[in-house]
Enzyme design. Structure first.
Site: not given
Length: 474
Positions: A156, A173, A225-226, A247, A281, A378, A455
């Site tokens: 992406r 990651a 990520g976070s 994002e 997410c 979350e 994105e």
């Protein structure tokens, strides 16, 4: 595993420092992977800079054909990539195949977008000059991807960057670097020049990425990520005034109104909650059901969740694999314990199984209190937390009562009412009678603390481009 070293300038680079990648279903070591350090980052930057000079000068059609070839090659090897995703991430085979298909589609979509960086020529009303607007490659981009979608979160970002004409350095990651490394030979075969795409797995993520972001050749940082890590990266981006594409986290509400088609609502909820085992997410985090249908909805959702088979995702009969690691599983268990302590009822699941693997069963909680921790953070796991409502205004207010604004879901057969509700939800994306919003052709992103930029869609490529305006008279 075949590809476990750093990928720099089209070559595999070994390092003394390495780290283990663990199979979350068995807790066994899958592979020992090279860990990048600062000199490796500098080598990748040099390679990307050299390769980008030629790549940016190519015609959009040439870049498009390379991306199209990447889609064809990946589509032919979906089973291979799905298996690798399952091994390092844990998700069940069907889910992994879905991710691989989704990941490949970004190459096809941005192959089509590469030739559509349309500009503008117009006549300035006051001065009489011509206004010429065009889009140019922004520069080198650093891409930082999460573990929950080892293939898709990389493609992406890679696909639009290459479509725009940029070179990239990817930091996957540490839990799931193998899929991205395995993608590199495919890109070579598709015709991506050496050095244009570089992959740097590392246990020193913070120091490595910060160093790359402070190199003046880097002009874009794209991170998934976070929200906490996103804030840190934005501070570093400010030093160099980098273009940020962020994002970040989500806390998705799912609203089921009294006029909803229950078959559609249940199917949509299962998809929004259980896709990727809830480790997304975009996962439905807070489920608000009108009190008139709450009992029936809860019963039917519990039946569906209870019927899911839990196990090693390499078994084709398994619906639900393990969570990615022990800390993620333990956090999910803590959310359930907290909710129960505050009055929630466990309809199914709710107990961590014994034995190897980071498994947690599909769980339905009813009567969830507003002060339960899972309502405000979350869950990132297979837990459906149900609350009820009686008033539409109250439902909208509760849905918006969060710092996040990534995605929301609405189920109602009254289209006029449903669209009015959608427009009042402070979210970048809304699924209307659908439990899935992700699509390479659509602009993916959120509002508030859920990120900056988009994105996918046409917007995804523009994140890697700068707009240039030329004033001319002729």
């Amino acid at each position: 595993m075949d590809y476990t070293d750093l990928y720099i300038n089209g070559e595999w680079r070994k390092t003394e420092d390495r780290f283990d990648v663990i199979n979350p279903a068995t807790e066994e070591v899958l592979a020992s992977v090279a860990s990048a350090d600062i000199p490796d980052a500098d080598a990748a930057l040099d390679a990307a800079e050299a390769a980008m000079a030629d790549w940016a000068a190519r015609t959009p059609r040439e870049r498009s054909e390379v991306l199209r070839k990447a889609w064809e090659l990946m589509t032919a090897r979906l089973d291979h990539f799905a298996n690798l995703i399952t091994l390092e991430n844990g998700k069940a085979g069907v889910d992994a195949k879905g991710e691989a298909t989704y990941a490949a589609e970004f190459f096809r979509w941005f192959a089509e977008e590469a030739v559509r960086a349309d500009g503008l020529i117009t006549h300035a009303p006051a001065s009489g000059a011509r206004i010429v607007v065009q889009h140019k490659p922004a520069g080198l981009a650093v891409l930082v991807t999460p573990w929950n979608y080892p293939a898709a979160m990389g493609t992406r970002k890679i696909a639009p960057a290459l479509a725009a004409g940029c070179g990239v350095i990817i930091k996957p990651a540490s839990e799931t670097p193998l899929t991205m490394l395995a993608l590199m030979p495919l890109l070579e075969e598709a015709g991506v020049p050496k050095g244009l795409v570089n992959v740097l797995p590392s246990r020193r993520t913070g120091a490595l990425v910060d160093h790359i972001m402070h190199d003046p050749r880097v002009r874009v940082v794209s991170f998934t990520g976070s929200t906490g890590v996103g804030r840190t990266l934005l501070k570093s981006a400010a030093d160099q005034i980098l273009k940020p594409a962020m994002e970040l986290g989500g806390n998705a509400p799912l609203l089921v109104f009294e006029d909803a088609d229950l078959d559609t609502a249940i199917e949509g909820t299962m998809l929004a909650k259980m896709r990727n085992l809830g480790e997304a997410c975009t996962a439905a985090n807070r489920i608000y059901v009108h009190e008139d249908i709450a009992e029936e909805f809860t019963r039917r959702l519990t039946e569906r969740m209870s019927a899911l088979k839990v196990g090693d995702g390499t078994d084709p009969s398994v619906d639900v694999g393990p969570l990615v690691n022990a800390s993620t599983r333990d956090k999910v268990a803590e959310f359930v314990s907290d909710a129960v302590a505050k009055g929630a009822k466990v309809e199914c699941g709710g107990t961590t199984p014994n034995g190897k693997g980071f498994f947690y069963p599909p769980t339905v909680l009813s009567n969830v209190s507003q002060d339960a921790a899972c309502v405000h953070d979350e869950i990132f796991g297979p837990v459906a937390a149900i609350q009820t409502f009686s008033d539409q205004e109250d439902a909208i207010k509760r849905a918006n009562d969060t710092e996040y604004g990534l995605v929301a879901y609405v189920f109602s057969e009254d289209f006029k009412r449903a669209m009015q509700v959608c427009e009042r939800l402070d979210y970048g994306m809304v699924g209307l009678n659908r439990g899935l919003v992700s699509d390479p052709a659509a602009p993916f992103g959120g509002t508030k603390q859920s990120g900056l930029g988009r994105e996918g869609g046409h917007e995804g490529m523009l994140e890697f481009m700068e707009t240039q305006y030329i004033s001319a008279s002729w």
